[in-house]
Enzyme design. Structure first.
Site: not given
Length: 351
Positions: A67, A70, A118, A178, A181, A214, A242-243, A291
């Site tokens: 994610a 898009d 973001m 989520n 973040s 997540k 992971t995030n 990674g």
């Protein structure tokens, strides 16, 4: 060779400006089945050894796009033509939001990594659903990543997740919540067993589609295991680990804000996934992200217990032939070790 020239131009631009230019092209390509088929013939890759049935969904290969690429589900048809086995759209929030101030996306070229702050910028769930439906149905599974609006107080977070899920119930094949973040203030505070339990109990009552959590790579191991156990106990079907990380020591010149992804995250993500898999392999579907940039790393994560994988930063740095290269080399690694399919290799290190 061609991408190296394109990359040189794109990397001369601000990172977000470059991303927007690419997205504009991908949205245009998505409207043309002919061009998407042409892309697929050049960069797609199919091999029955890589296919798998997971949670009632058919995955042509285990490599997905994470994610964040898009955000509005507006270019999925073009993206899947580059060889991905599935895609995850979003993050979508209940209401549209502009995200954090620019600049908010940065490259760490020496480390082949990105840093983003973001802030869940997206057009909101209603327009996201409309974008998704424009080119549906899709050839591969599509996940919908769901987040909390920035202005929503923590006390109303559950209601906000319920609202965005409700609007997205008729799109996507699975949903990812989520909570991890680092770019929405206090969002990671929701990574606690009480909230996670409430969240998945609520979601299970609303949909029969698979549900994922997540998680962040910066959790202490015991906290991570407790949160994951709570999620699975409340009905989560899978965990995505992971995030991005807020560990700024992983790059030479970090920016003040934002989470890091890419090669700098490889070791950290692998380590937390190893602990996750030791505790929950065969108890939940485990998805490894962070990674992964080549077949060797992808294969290691699969043997560690990952049924599925996701990439993002590596796609930016390596270009449109990345999936094909990883998947071809992954088949060679499977054959070298005597596995008849990727299914046989999942969790091999734990057996």
């Amino acid at each position: 060779m061609l991408y190296s020239l394109v990359k040189k131009y794109l990397f001369s631009l601000d990172a977000e400006d470059a991303h927007e230019k690419v997205c504009k092209i991908l949205r245009m390509l998505s409207s043309s089945p002919f061009l998407c088929n042409l892309i697929d013939s050049q960069w797609g890759y199919q091999n029955p050894k890589l296919e798998n049935e997971i949670l009632g969904l058919h995955f042509p290969n285990p490599l997905g796009l994470a994610a964040g690429f898009d955000k509005n589900a507006s270019m999925l048809r073009a993206l899947m033509a580059f060889g991905f086995g599935y895609l995850e759209a979003g993050t979508l929030t209940n209401e549209a939001q502009v995200g954090n101030e620019r600049p908010r996306l940065f490259r760490h070229i020496e480390e082949e990594s990105l840093q983003n702050a973001m802030g869940f910028n997206n057009y909101g769930a209603i327009l996201g659903v409309r974008s998704f439906k424009r080119f549906a149905p899709y050839k591969t599974p599509i996940g919908i990543n769901l987040g909390k609006n920035k202005h929503i107080e923590q006390a109303h977070a559950l209601e906000d997740y319920k609202a965005v899920l409700s609007k997205c119930l008729n799109i996507g094949d699975y949903y990812t919540f989520n909570l991890s973040s680092p770019n929405t203030p206090n969002l990671r505070d929701l990574q606690n067993k009480a909230f996670v339990h409430e969240l998945f109990c609520m979601a299970k009552e609303m949909t029969h589609k698979p549900l994922f959590l997540k998680i962040a790579p910066d959790l202490e191991t015991d906290d991570m295991l407790e949160i994951v156990n709570s999620a699975i106990g409340a009905g989560a079907h899978g965990i995505i680990a992971t995030n991005t990380t807020i560990d700024k020591s992983l790059v030479f010149a970090p920016k003040e804000m934002g989470g890091l992804s890419g090669k700098c995250l490889t070791k950290k993500s692998r380590e937390i996934f190893k602990e996750l898999a030791k505790a929950f392999f065969n108890k939940s579907v485990l998805v490894s992200v962070g990674g992964i940039s080549d077949a060797k790393e992808a294969y290691e994560r699969i043997k560690m217990g990952a049924s599925l994988l996701q990439i993002y930063s590596a796609f930016i740095y390596n270009g449109p032939n990345l999936c094909q290269n990883i998947l071809k080399d992954l088949v060679k690694l499977l054959q070298k070790d005597g596995f008849l399919s990727v299914k046989e290799a999942i969790g091999a290190d734990l057996r």
